[in-house]
Design a protein around this motif. Structure first.
Motif, PDB file in Angstrom:
ATOM      1  N   SER A  68       0.834  -1.206   0.000  1.00  0.00           N
ATOM      2  CA  SER A  68       0.000   0.000   0.000  1.00  0.00           C
ATOM      3  C   SER A  68       0.869   1.256   0.000  1.00  0.00           C
ATOM      4  CB  SER A  68      -0.974   0.007   1.188  1.00  0.00           C
ATOM      5  OG  SER A  68      -0.255   0.151   2.386  1.00  0.00           O
ATOM      6  N   PHE A  69       1.973   1.204   0.744  1.00  0.00           N
ATOM      7  CA  PHE A  69       2.823   2.400   0.790  1.00  0.00           C
ATOM      8  C   PHE A  69       3.522   2.630  -0.549  1.00  0.00           C
ATOM      9  CE2 PHE A  69       6.627   4.840   1.876  1.00  0.00           C
ATOM     10  CZ  PHE A  69       6.028   5.904   2.533  1.00  0.00           C
ATOM     11  N   THR A  70       3.984   1.519  -1.162  1.00  0.00           N
ATOM     12  CA  THR A  70       4.674   1.656  -2.453  1.00  0.00           C
ATOM     13  C   THR A  70       3.706   2.190  -3.514  1.00  0.00           C
ATOM     14  OG1 THR A  70       5.989  -0.252  -1.813  1.00  0.00           O
ATOM     15  CG2 THR A  70       6.151   0.428  -4.100  1.00  0.00           C
ATOM     16  N   LEU A  71       2.507   1.635  -3.516  1.00  0.00           N
ATOM     17  CA  LEU A  71       1.513   2.098  -4.505  1.00  0.00           C
ATOM     18  C   LEU A  71       1.192   3.571  -4.279  1.00  0.00           C
ATOM     19  CD1 LEU A  71      -1.031  -0.857  -4.786  1.00  0.00           C
ATOM     20  CD2 LEU A  71       0.704  -0.150  -6.421  1.00  0.00           C
ATOM     21  N   ILE A  83       3.837   5.875  -5.546  1.00  0.00           N
ATOM     22  CA  ILE A  83       3.865   6.062  -7.012  1.00  0.00           C
ATOM     23  C   ILE A  83       2.667   6.883  -7.472  1.00  0.00           C
ATOM     24  CG2 ILE A  83       3.755   4.860  -9.225  1.00  0.00           C
ATOM     25  CD1 ILE A  83       5.263   2.541  -7.853  1.00  0.00           C
ATOM     26  N   THR A  84       1.476   6.503  -6.984  1.00  0.00           N
ATOM     27  CA  THR A  84       0.285   7.182  -7.526  1.00  0.00           C
ATOM     28  C   THR A  84       0.172   8.626  -7.044  1.00  0.00           C
ATOM     29  OG1 THR A  84      -1.077   6.369  -5.717  1.00  0.00           O
ATOM     30  CG2 THR A  84      -1.080   5.049  -7.734  1.00  0.00           C
ATOM     31  N   SER A  85       0.653   8.920  -5.841  1.00  0.00           N
ATOM     32  CA  SER A  85       0.500  10.287  -5.331  1.00  0.00           C
ATOM     33  C   SER A  85       1.531  11.225  -5.953  1.00  0.00           C
ATOM     34  CB  SER A  85       0.674  10.306  -3.805  1.00  0.00           C
ATOM     35  OG  SER A  85       2.010   9.997  -3.475  1.00  0.00           O
ATOM     36  N   GLY A  86       2.611  10.642  -6.491  1.00  0.00           N
ATOM     37  CA  GLY A  86       3.650  11.462  -7.125  1.00  0.00           C
ATOM     38  C   GLY A  86       4.233  12.493  -6.183  1.00  0.00           C
ATOM     39  N   GLY A  87       4.264  12.191  -4.909  1.00  0.00           N
ATOM     40  CA  GLY A  87       4.896  13.102  -3.946  1.00  0.00           C
ATOM     41  C   GLY A  87       3.923  14.050  -3.269  1.00  0.00           C
ATOM     42  N   ASP A  88       2.666  14.042  -3.714  1.00  0.00           N
ATOM     43  CA  ASP A  88       1.677  14.920  -3.076  1.00  0.00           C
ATOM     44  C   ASP A  88       1.182  14.242  -1.789  1.00  0.00           C
ATOM     45  OD1 ASP A  88      -0.462  16.422  -2.282  1.00  0.00           O
ATOM     46  OD2 ASP A  88      -1.285  16.694  -4.297  1.00  0.00           O
ATOM     47  N   ALA A  89       1.481  14.876  -0.655  1.00  0.00           N
ATOM     48  CA  ALA A  89       1.231  14.238   0.636  1.00  0.00           C
ATOM     49  C   ALA A  89      -0.238  13.931   0.887  1.00  0.00           C
ATOM     50  CB  ALA A  89       1.766  15.124   1.744  1.00  0.00           C
ATOM     51  N   ASN A  90      -1.140  14.704   0.334  1.00  0.00           N
ATOM     52  CA  ASN A  90      -2.555  14.491   0.648  1.00  0.00           C
ATOM     53  C   ASN A  90      -3.348  13.892  -0.515  1.00  0.00           C
ATOM     54  OD1 ASN A  90      -2.855  15.299   3.417  1.00  0.00           O
ATOM     55  ND2 ASN A  90      -2.197  17.319   2.728  1.00  0.00           N
ATOM     56  N   LYS A  91      -2.636  13.286  -1.452  1.00  0.00           N
ATOM     57  CA  LYS A  91      -3.318  12.648  -2.582  1.00  0.00           C
ATOM     58  C   LYS A  91      -3.391  11.133  -2.354  1.00  0.00           C
ATOM     59  CE  LYS A  91      -3.052  12.626  -7.605  1.00  0.00           C
ATOM     60  NZ  LYS A  91      -2.093  12.747  -8.702  1.00  0.00           N
ATOM     61  N   ASP A  92      -4.480  10.507  -2.722  1.00  0.00           N
ATOM     62  CA  ASP A  92      -4.669   9.043  -2.584  1.00  0.00           C
ATOM     63  C   ASP A  92      -4.352   8.560  -1.162  1.00  0.00           C
ATOM     64  OD1 ASP A  92      -5.358   8.794  -5.260  1.00  0.00           O
ATOM     65  OD2 ASP A  92      -3.277   8.514  -5.886  1.00  0.00           O
ATOM     66  N   ALA A 119      -2.687   4.816   0.995  1.00  0.00           N
ATOM     67  CA  ALA A 119      -1.601   4.689   1.978  1.00  0.00           C
ATOM     68  C   ALA A 119      -2.075   3.971   3.233  1.00  0.00           C
ATOM     69  CB  ALA A 119      -1.065   6.059   2.339  1.00  0.00           C
ATOM     70  N   HIS A 120      -3.379   4.063   3.490  1.00  0.00           N
ATOM     71  CA  HIS A 120      -3.917   3.451   4.723  1.00  0.00           C
ATOM     72  C   HIS A 120      -4.628   2.127   4.462  1.00  0.00           C
ATOM     73  CE1 HIS A 120      -2.976   6.751   7.435  1.00  0.00           C
ATOM     74  NE2 HIS A 120      -3.332   7.589   6.473  1.00  0.00           N
ATOM     75  N   SER A 121      -4.520   1.602   3.238  1.00  0.00           N
ATOM     76  CA  SER A 121      -5.299   0.392   2.948  1.00  0.00           C
ATOM     77  C   SER A 121      -4.520  -0.888   3.261  1.00  0.00           C
ATOM     78  CB  SER A 121      -5.791   0.400   1.503  1.00  0.00           C
ATOM     79  OG  SER A 121      -4.713   0.613   0.646  1.00  0.00           O
ATOM     80  N   ALA A 168      -3.619  15.750   7.011  1.00  0.00           N
ATOM     81  CA  ALA A 168      -4.918  15.704   7.681  1.00  0.00           C
ATOM     82  C   ALA A 168      -5.312  14.252   7.925  1.00  0.00           C
ATOM     83  CB  ALA A 168      -5.947  16.392   6.814  1.00  0.00           C
ATOM     84  N   PRO A 169      -6.170  13.998   8.916  1.00  0.00           N
ATOM     85  CA  PRO A 169      -6.614  12.606   9.125  1.00  0.00           C
ATOM     86  C   PRO A 169      -7.354  12.084   7.898  1.00  0.00           C
ATOM     87  CG  PRO A 169      -7.263  14.013  10.952  1.00  0.00           C
ATOM     88  CD  PRO A 169      -6.778  14.919   9.874  1.00  0.00           C
ATOM     89  N   PRO A 170      -7.223  10.798   7.603  1.00  0.00           N
ATOM     90  CA  PRO A 170      -7.982  10.238   6.463  1.00  0.00           C
ATOM     91  C   PRO A 170      -9.467  10.152   6.803  1.00  0.00           C
ATOM     92  CG  PRO A 170      -6.827   8.501   7.628  1.00  0.00           C
ATOM     93  CD  PRO A 170      -6.440   9.780   8.297  1.00  0.00           C
ATOM     94  N   SER A 171     -10.236   9.664   5.849  1.00  0.00           N
ATOM     95  CA  SER A 171     -11.697   9.564   6.063  1.00  0.00           C
ATOM     96  C   SER A 171     -12.001   8.567   7.197  1.00  0.00           C
ATOM     97  CB  SER A 171     -12.338   9.083   4.765  1.00  0.00           C
ATOM     98  OG  SER A 171     -13.491   8.339   5.043  1.00  0.00           O
TER      99      SER A 171
END
Lengths: 333, 306, 261
Positions: free
Chosen positions: A244-247, A250-259, A263-265, A300-303
């Motif tokens: 989950s962290f590796t994915l 890659i998918t967030s491209g460095g944006d901390a609050n994207k996807d 990261a939490h799955s 920020a906290p996730p959903s």
């Protein structure tokens, strides 16, 4: 509450006045516990069994280290604030410290639980891998289920025994930290700024222990080898985190609050996410590169809905899997 | 073949066996004792799984711990029911035959013969995981004897076997003993040992209480006179005649069966010499004559005082 | 001949259906993840950087996880499984020196781990690069280096299983605690981790994300550089010393199942 089952009438009453005492075997005629708490007998026996090995005690002691570390951070925070007369900027930059009212202590509890997760997983493996697998291997299930207990009593007892073992290690040091904060920072707005911290701490550690127990009980029920069960649970836990962290990376491209959900799955990720939700922590840190410079970022906290969903789902699957598998009769294929 | 000299083995603060000295030669020897007496520890010391804490253990003149020279001539059937559950009985015996050093050309025939010998041919190609306790026991015995060892140790080998299988296994062990092999059988079931051999090693609380021929041992226990029961229609007359002999210490007529007389003697040999002469001289009819305590159970009871 | 039979027998045991399913999942996982990322990139209209994705998968998933967990499970089982099943008594009372017993059981464990890691690398490389670009991938280098990693972790876990009652638990602590944190520590501390040396031998040029947390940016700046020469020496020494110690320990230690006491 179910009332206690009435005592069985004494069989030897007729001999009480006989000239020679009847010393023959007498059935147990004392009070019997009600059915409602028979699972508790199993839970208590399991708790004692799980916490007895030296390995559990050693790892349990190691699991206190994150909270000791946090106490040092809190002390350092106080010292630096006093010395600098303001914010302890470096510690804030690294996300270790937050002096914002309402975040100051919650962040420490959140961080400590995060650091502690590895130890809790290992303890779950030590205590839980054999909790049902060993019974399967030794046909001990037949002995349990030949007593006046139901499959649910057995399952609840096993689950509760494991839950209590993990919860003790998760909650104990957290409660000590809470006590330390209460004593040391009473005048620093500890109760005023974060009145529900104890409740959040109780829920976060409780959910962690419950999820670990449910997953472990579920997998243990399907196995006859504690070693293999431990390996599978470890693989699922760590693989989930790595993947989950590796994915996410890659998918967030460095944006901390994207996807963020990605990261939490995983089991660890979801527990960490939920504890962030419960403690209401927003982690402030600096992000960037040496060449381009750094800027402040808030994690920020996730959903909450997603985190609760993942964890409840995992717990339900674990318990259901155990319930399906537990049978009194061994079927040899 | 097996020798223990002042051997002790401790597990931390718990003692397994305590200062045991004994020698075991060819033939069947029973290692007896209640649960926790130290039988399994002694077996493990002899089979080189454990080292003695003090003293010396030798098998065929060598120390057994991790010693392939000893294992080449040693067979062991452990007490534990655990086996390679995912293998078939034949696969397990074959694997262990390879490890015992048998050659590839002789293994298939030897495995089949041995499996046949323990009566497992019908289930040899089934997975051990599905075996009953008795079937596991037979396969364990098969792997122990596959390489025709000079020394064979069997830890509770008759556990889980039905009466027919017990007789068969006992037959196999007698066969090995007759060929000069040293067979040590551990058990806490005295009756089954008594059917197998008279040579015993009696363990209790880690100590070797007695060793040798059971009847010799019995005769050496002075604290408990030998009891001899005689059933006859003339029990009172017989009692008074027997009490005239200085070797007879007491005579008692059974309260429920007046024909049954039980006497106590410290010198059974002399009594057995005197008794036929006395009976013939007085023309008495004896319906039954036996010693209720000249057996393993009594020896055991007297020695351990329990 | 005996050794060959035992290796074959152990291989058969290791390649039972249950193990094969677990190995298949681990083998396919990196490839499937790469295909998932391809689809995500396609949907978002972005470019699929196959070199970066392969590097990340190879370093983090295959070398960082699949290799470690498989070495741990298979190599600790060499002794732990026999002790747990109480079958070790059959092995230890056979006329074979103990060092040979453990070696013939260790070799199949290594082989199965290595084949699984190789397969995972091959599938990951083909999934990322495709047939057309496979020549430009670092696959060959990774395949050549994988045995070193498998041997290093394998021998360390073999040593653990000869020494400890619960090797899997302590192995997990080492693999996912120590080996996760120590390579990311500042200064020379990383030199205490096998993974740090393996990364030097099998470097994966994961492209820098646009930005990262300050700690993960600053830590590498403070770490000293390990030369590949030192990495080779440390890895080979670890393999030789750990294996020798494992053989010695197994030869002199008592392995009586606990409840028998």
């Amino acid at each position: 509450m179910i009332p206690p089952i009435p005592a069985i009438p004494q069989q030897t009453v007729q001999n009480q006045n006989a000239p020679i005492a009847d010393l023959s075997y007498r059935n147990y005629d004392g009070p019997l516990n009600s059915r409602a708490i028979r699972w508790w007998t199993i839970a208590l026996a399991m708790f004692k069994l799980h916490t007895k090995p030296l390995s559990f005690k050693v790892i349990g002691a190691l699991a206190m280290l994150p909270y000791l570390f946090v106490i040092v951070v809190l002390w350092l925070q106080g010292q630096l604030s006093t010395a600098g007369g303001g914010r302890p900027s470096f510690l804030v930059m690294t996300g270790l410290v937050d002096t914002t009212p309402g975040q100051k202590f919650a962040l420490q509890f959140y961080n400590a639980l995060g650091y502690q997760l590895l130890y809790l997983v290992i303890l779950t493996l030590i205590a839980g891998a054999g909790c049902i697998a060993s019974d399967n291997k030794n046909n001990a299930l037949l002995i349990y289920l030949s007593k006046p207990i139901t499959k649910n009593d057995y399952l609840l007892g096993k689950w509760m025994g494991l839950f209590l073992s993990i919860f003790t290690v998760a909650f104990g040091p957290a409660a000590l930290l809470y006590f330390y904060c209460m004593v040391s920072f009473y005048s620093d707005g500890f109760f005023k700024d974060e009145p529900r911290l104890f409740l959040h701490m109780l829920t976060a550690t409780g959910v962690t222990a419950a999820v670990f127990s449910s997953i472990m009980v579920g997998l243990s029920a399907w196995s006859k080898s504690p070693r293999i069960t431990g390996a599978i649970v470890a693989a699922i836990y760590f693989a989930g985190q790595v993947v989950s962290f590796t994915l996410w990376r890659i998918t967030s491209g460095g944006d901390a609050n994207k996807d963020v959900i990605l990261a939490h799955s995983s089991i660890g990720g979801a527990i960490s996410g939920l504890s962030q939700v419960l403690y209401g922590v927003t982690v402030h840190t600096l992000r960037g590169r040496m060449k381009t410079g750094f800027h402040e970022v808030d994690y920020a906290p996730p959903s909450a809905f997603a985190m609760w969903g993942i964890l409840i789902g995992l717990a339900v699957i674990g318990i259901a899997a155990a319930r399906i598998k537990i049978r009194a009769v061994e079927v040899i294929s | 073949m097996i020798e223990l000299v002042n051997t002790s083995r401790w597990y931390g603060q718990v003692i397994g066996i305590n200062d045991v000295t004994c020698h075991v030669g060819p033939g069947i020897t029973a290692l007896l004792g209640p649960n926790g007496a130290g039988k399994s520890t002694m077996m493990k010391l002899i089979t080189g799984q454990l080292r003695p804490t003090t003293g010396k253990v030798t098998v065929l003149g060598e120390k057994p711990f991790a010693n392939p020279n000893v294992f080449r001539k040693l067979g062991y059937c452990p007490e534990s029911e655990s086996s390679y559950d995912t293998m078939t009985g034949r696969e397990m015996v074959t694997m262990l035959a390879w490890m015992a050093g048998l050659t590839s050309s002789e293994i298939p025939a030897r495995v089949s013969d041995t499996i046949e010998h323990v009566g497992m041919t019908y289930a040899a190609d089934r997975k051990i995981g599905g075996y009953s306790k008795g079937m596991r026991q037979r396969i364990k015995i098969a792997q122990g004897i596959i390489h025709d060892p000079d020394v064979l140790l069997l830890d509770e080998p008759l556990n889980g076997l039905d009466p027919v299988a017990r007789r068969e296994v006992t037959g196999v062990l007698h066969g090995l003993a007759d060929r000069g092999k040293c067979v040590v059988v551990s058990s806490h079931i005295l009756y089954e040992v008594e059917q197998m051999t008279q040579d015993i090693l009696l363990m209790h609380r880690g100590r070797l209480m007695a060793q040798g021929d059971i009847y010799q041992i019995r005769s050496l226990i002075d604290a408990h006179p030998h009891r001899i029961a005689i059933t006859s229609d003339y029990s009172r007359k017989l009692a008074s005649m027997l009490l005239e002999s200085p070797d007879v210490l007491s005579a008692r007529i059974d309260a429920e069966d007046a024909t049954r007389l039980e006497i106590e003697t410290r010198n059974p040999e002399k009594f057995y010499a005197l008794f036929p002469e006395l009976v013939l001289r007085n023309g008495l009819t004896i319906r039954r004559f036996y010693s209720p305590d000249n057996n393993l159970e009594s020896v055991f009871k007297y020695l351990v005082n329990e | 001949m005996i050794d060959l039979y035992l290796v074959r027998s152990a291989l058969r045991d290791l390649t039972r259906t249950r193990n094969l399913i677990a190995a298949a999942v681990l083998v396919l996982a990196p490839g499937l993840l790469i295909w998932f990322l391809r689809l995500v990139a396609l949907n978002r209209g972005g470019q699929f950087d196959y070199a970066a994705v392969y590097s990340l998968m190879s370093e983090k998933v295959v070398f960082g996880f699949v290799m470690v967990i498989l070495s741990l499970v298979f190599c600790t089982s060499v002794v732990a499984q026999e002790v747990e099943n109480k079958t070790i008594v059959y092995l230890l009372t056979r006329p074979i020196p103990r060092y040979r017993i453990i070696t013939v059981k260790f070799v199949p464990a290594l082989l199965v781990t290595l084949v699984t890691v190789w397969t995972a690398l091959i599938i990951a490389a083909f999934s990322a690069y495709g047939l057309s670009h496979i020549g430009s991938s670092p696959l060959k280098h990774d395949l050549l280096l994988a045995p070193i990693g498998v041997l290093a972790y394998g021998t360390v876990f073999l040593l653990l299983t000869t020494l400890l009652h619960r090797p899997l638990i302590y192995g997990l602590l080492y693999a996912f605690g120590w080996e996760t944190w120590v390579p990311n520590m500042p200064g020379s501390f990383q030199r205490l981790s096998l993974m740090a040396y393996l990364r030097v031998l099998a470097p994966h040029s994961t492209p820098e994300a646009a930005e990262a947390d300050i700690t993960s940016v600053l830590t590498p700046q403070t770490q000293d550089v390990i030369s590949s020469h030192i990495a080779w020496v440390v890895m080979i020494t670890t393999i030789v010393v750990a294996f020798a110690l494992a053989l010695y320990t197994f030869s002199v230690r008592e392995y009586v199942p606990r409840d028998a006491e």
